[in-house]
Enzyme design. Structure first.
Site, PDB file in Angstrom:
ATOM      1  N   ASP A 185     -39.354  61.701 -66.531  1.00 40.41           N
ATOM      2  CA  ASP A 185     -40.103  62.457 -67.531  1.00 40.41           C
ATOM      3  C   ASP A 185     -39.940  63.935 -67.117  1.00 40.41           C
ATOM      4  O   ASP A 185     -39.580  64.223 -65.970  1.00 40.41           O
ATOM      5  CB  ASP A 185     -41.569  61.995 -67.448  1.00 40.41           C
ATOM      6  CG  ASP A 185     -42.526  63.005 -68.003  1.00 40.41           C
ATOM      7  OD1 ASP A 185     -42.346  63.373 -69.176  1.00 40.41           O
ATOM      8  OD2 ASP A 185     -43.450  63.447 -67.276  1.00 40.41           O
ATOM      9  N   ASP A 220     -42.203  67.181 -68.195  1.00 43.53           N
ATOM     10  CA  ASP A 220     -43.445  67.919 -67.894  1.00 43.53           C
ATOM     11  C   ASP A 220     -44.332  67.174 -66.896  1.00 43.53           C
ATOM     12  O   ASP A 220     -44.722  66.018 -67.150  1.00 43.53           O
ATOM     13  CB  ASP A 220     -44.257  68.142 -69.176  1.00 43.53           C
ATOM     14  CG  ASP A 220     -43.616  69.183 -70.073  1.00 43.53           C
ATOM     15  OD1 ASP A 220     -43.168  70.206 -69.555  1.00 43.53           O
ATOM     16  OD2 ASP A 220     -43.567  68.955 -71.298  1.00 43.53           O
ATOM     17  N   ARG A 275     -44.648  72.418 -69.396  1.00 40.32           N
ATOM     18  CA  ARG A 275     -44.009  73.415 -70.269  1.00 40.32           C
ATOM     19  C   ARG A 275     -43.450  74.615 -69.500  1.00 40.32           C
ATOM     20  O   ARG A 275     -43.239  75.686 -70.079  1.00 40.32           O
ATOM     21  CB  ARG A 275     -44.979  73.902 -71.373  1.00 40.32           C
ATOM     22  CG  ARG A 275     -45.365  72.880 -72.390  1.00 40.32           C
ATOM     23  CD  ARG A 275     -44.208  72.290 -73.216  1.00 40.32           C
ATOM     24  NE  ARG A 275     -43.366  73.241 -73.893  1.00 40.32           N
ATOM     25  CZ  ARG A 275     -42.028  73.221 -73.833  1.00 40.32           C
ATOM     26  NH1 ARG A 275     -41.394  72.324 -73.131  1.00 40.32           N
ATOM     27  NH2 ARG A 275     -41.326  74.097 -74.487  1.00 40.32           N
ATOM     28  N   ARG A 311     -48.378  75.730 -82.657  1.00 43.04           N
ATOM     29  CA  ARG A 311     -47.430  75.804 -81.543  1.00 43.04           C
ATOM     30  C   ARG A 311     -47.082  77.240 -81.160  1.00 43.04           C
ATOM     31  O   ARG A 311     -46.541  77.478 -80.104  1.00 43.04           O
ATOM     32  CB  ARG A 311     -46.129  75.046 -81.870  1.00 43.04           C
ATOM     33  CG  ARG A 311     -46.294  73.570 -82.118  1.00 43.04           C
ATOM     34  CD  ARG A 311     -45.000  72.810 -81.843  1.00 43.04           C
ATOM     35  NE  ARG A 311     -44.587  72.965 -80.485  1.00 43.04           N
ATOM     36  CZ  ARG A 311     -45.113  72.304 -79.446  1.00 43.04           C
ATOM     37  NH1 ARG A 311     -46.067  71.421 -79.635  1.00 43.04           N
ATOM     38  NH2 ARG A 311     -44.677  72.527 -78.233  1.00 43.04           N
ATOM     39  N   ARG A 350     -52.737  78.293 -74.910  1.00 42.99           N
ATOM     40  CA  ARG A 350     -52.437  76.884 -74.636  1.00 42.99           C
ATOM     41  C   ARG A 350     -53.416  76.297 -73.642  1.00 42.99           C
ATOM     42  O   ARG A 350     -54.024  75.256 -73.855  1.00 42.99           O
ATOM     43  CB  ARG A 350     -51.088  76.823 -73.906  1.00 42.99           C
ATOM     44  CG  ARG A 350     -49.984  76.337 -74.608  1.00 42.99           C
ATOM     45  CD  ARG A 350     -48.740  76.302 -73.780  1.00 42.99           C
ATOM     46  NE  ARG A 350     -47.792  75.822 -74.732  1.00 42.99           N
ATOM     47  CZ  ARG A 350     -47.542  74.559 -74.953  1.00 42.99           C
ATOM     48  NH1 ARG A 350     -48.070  73.630 -74.207  1.00 42.99           N
ATOM     49  NH2 ARG A 350     -46.741  74.197 -75.911  1.00 42.99           N
ATOM     50  N   SER A 373     -50.762  69.459 -78.509  1.00 40.52           N
ATOM     51  CA  SER A 373     -50.263  68.733 -79.675  1.00 40.52           C
ATOM     52  C   SER A 373     -50.250  67.227 -79.421  1.00 40.52           C
ATOM     53  O   SER A 373     -50.562  66.773 -78.315  1.00 40.52           O
ATOM     54  CB  SER A 373     -48.831  69.182 -79.973  1.00 40.52           C
ATOM     55  OG  SER A 373     -47.981  68.817 -78.897  1.00 40.52           O
ATOM     56  N   ASP A 412     -47.584  63.706 -80.508  1.00 43.03           N
ATOM     57  CA  ASP A 412     -46.345  63.276 -81.143  1.00 43.03           C
ATOM     58  C   ASP A 412     -46.616  62.061 -82.027  1.00 43.03           C
ATOM     59  O   ASP A 412     -47.397  61.184 -81.670  1.00 43.03           O
ATOM     60  CB  ASP A 412     -45.311  62.876 -80.075  1.00 43.03           C
ATOM     61  CG  ASP A 412     -44.908  64.048 -79.197  1.00 43.03           C
ATOM     62  OD1 ASP A 412     -44.878  65.196 -79.702  1.00 43.03           O
ATOM     63  OD2 ASP A 412     -44.616  63.822 -78.012  1.00 43.03           O
ATOM     64  N   ASP A 429     -45.649  61.126 -64.805  1.00 43.25           N
ATOM     65  CA  ASP A 429     -47.021  61.454 -64.371  1.00 43.25           C
ATOM     66  C   ASP A 429     -48.085  60.909 -65.321  1.00 43.25           C
ATOM     67  O   ASP A 429     -49.255  60.862 -64.967  1.00 43.25           O
ATOM     68  CB  ASP A 429     -47.193  62.978 -64.224  1.00 43.25           C
ATOM     69  CG  ASP A 429     -47.094  63.697 -65.559  1.00 43.25           C
ATOM     70  OD1 ASP A 429     -46.238  63.318 -66.379  1.00 43.25           O
ATOM     71  OD2 ASP A 429     -47.881  64.642 -65.800  1.00 43.25           O
TER      72      ASP A 429
HETATM   73  O1  M1P Z   1     -44.943  66.853 -72.164  1.00 43.67           O
HETATM   74  C1  M1P Z   1     -44.254  66.429 -73.278  1.00 43.67           C
HETATM   75  C2  M1P Z   1     -44.786  67.103 -74.523  1.00 43.67           C
HETATM   76  O2  M1P Z   1     -44.538  68.510 -74.447  1.00 43.67           O
HETATM   77  C3  M1P Z   1     -44.974  69.268 -75.540  1.00 43.67           C
HETATM   78  O3  M1P Z   1     -46.381  69.149 -75.686  1.00 43.67           O
HETATM   79  P1  M1P Z   1     -47.379  70.420 -75.866  1.00 43.67           P
HETATM   80  O4  M1P Z   1     -46.639  71.467 -76.606  1.00 43.67           O
HETATM   81  O5  M1P Z   1     -48.542  69.816 -76.577  1.00 43.67           O
HETATM   82  O6  M1P Z   1     -47.742  70.856 -74.471  1.00 43.67           O
HETATM   83  C4  M1P Z   1     -44.340  68.776 -76.833  1.00 43.67           C
HETATM   84  O7  M1P Z   1     -42.974  69.104 -76.818  1.00 43.67           O
HETATM   85  C5  M1P Z   1     -44.525  67.282 -76.980  1.00 43.67           C
HETATM   86  O8  M1P Z   1     -43.762  66.812 -78.055  1.00 43.67           O
HETATM   87  C6  M1P Z   1     -44.092  66.535 -75.740  1.00 43.67           C
HETATM   88  O9  M1P Z   1     -44.380  65.159 -75.842  1.00 43.67           O
END
Ligand code: M1P
Length: 250
Positions: free
Chosen positions: A11, A13, A20, A135, A142, A180, A182, A210
């Site tokens: 994975d 993030d 991010r 976004r 954020r 967000s 998905d 994680d």
């Molecule tokens: O960690 C994976 C997620 O990363 C982003 O989430 P957010 O912008 O809410 O932090 C998005 O790209 C999301 O699609 C993805 O699953």
């Protein structure tokens, strides 16, 4: 372990990067220089390829991974070259798609938050990403929304409402990041990418994530019988677990 018959799938993030954020160059070097000698390496993320590429340091690094699965594998790359794509429009059809988007926009028009920005619905190839705060918010915003959501459950309540109002839409929902969630067809979670790996790496697919807890976006793949699952807490922990698993000394 034999490099040709083993793959370590990560994975992004919280596993190889902070959420991010760009990857730490030392972690990237470890994966593509040290781990790659003993195992195939792959990434699987809900994010689209441009976001993954940005975090990994650009397309020259994407191509150094044996596999990269963007949008859970709906857009799949081998050595940097796209080899498969599935779209949500083909699956849902225009009528259902609009019903869903209209509902989401209607719901968001009625919620009050401390602040709202732009890009509330992001249409991707294989999924729709919905962000109540938008976004286009800044990194600070954020973090603030994430804290606010922990108290007020904005995303959880939103998902419950979609499930209640559109029970037959054929979508499933996952909170993978900070601002967000998905939305993708049932079964198109991270397990989707396993169809490209199961025969080549049978019995030797290691997954590191994680968010392996119930409701997390690594849960399904982590618990899949085709996978040896590893729960990690951050990139440092990922490297430490890999060192133990493969007896890597650097
Ligand atoms: O960690 C994976 C997620 O990363 C982003 O989430 P957010 O912008 O809410 O932090 C998005 O790209 C999301 O699609 C993805 O699953």
């Amino acid at each position: 372990m034999d490099r040709n018959s083993t793959i370590c799938l990560f994975d992004v993030d919280g596993t190889v990067t902070d959420p991010r954020q760009p990857i730490d160059p030392s972690v990237r070097s470890y994966l593509i220089n040290d781990l790659k000698k003993v195992s195939n390496i792959g990434l699987v993320s809900g994010s689209d390829i441009s976001k993954i590429s940005e975090q990994i340091g650009g397309s020259e690094f994407v191509s150094q991974f044996d596999y990269v699965f963007a949008e859970n594998g709906l857009v799949a790359f081998k050595n940097g070259t796209e080899f498969k794509k599935q779209t949500i429009v083909d699956y849902l059809g225009e009528e259902k798609l609009q019903k869903f988007i209209n509902f989401a926009l209607g719901y968001m028009s009625k919620i009050e938050l401390p602040f709202k920005r732009g890009t509330f619905v992001e249409f991707r190839t294989g999924m729709i990403n919905i962000s109540p705060v938008g976004r286009s918010c800044t990194k600070t915003e954020r973090d603030e929304f994430e804290q606010y959501d922990k108290i007020h459950n904005i995303r959880k309540k939103f998902i419950e409402s979609i499930k209640e109002q559109l029970p037959d839409i054929g979508l499933t929902y996952s909170i993978g990041g900070q601002i967000s969630f998905d939305c993708f067809p049932v079964g198109w979670d991270k397990r989707f990418c396993l169809r490209y790996l199961e025969s080549e790496f049978e019995g030797n697919i290691h997954f590191f994530g994680d968010k392996t807890f119930t409701g997390g976006n690594d849960y399904e793949i982590f618990n899949d019988s085709r996978v040896v699952g590893h729960t990690v807490t951050n990139p440092k922990d990922t490297v430490s677990q890999l060192n133990n698993l493969f007896n890597i000394t650097i």
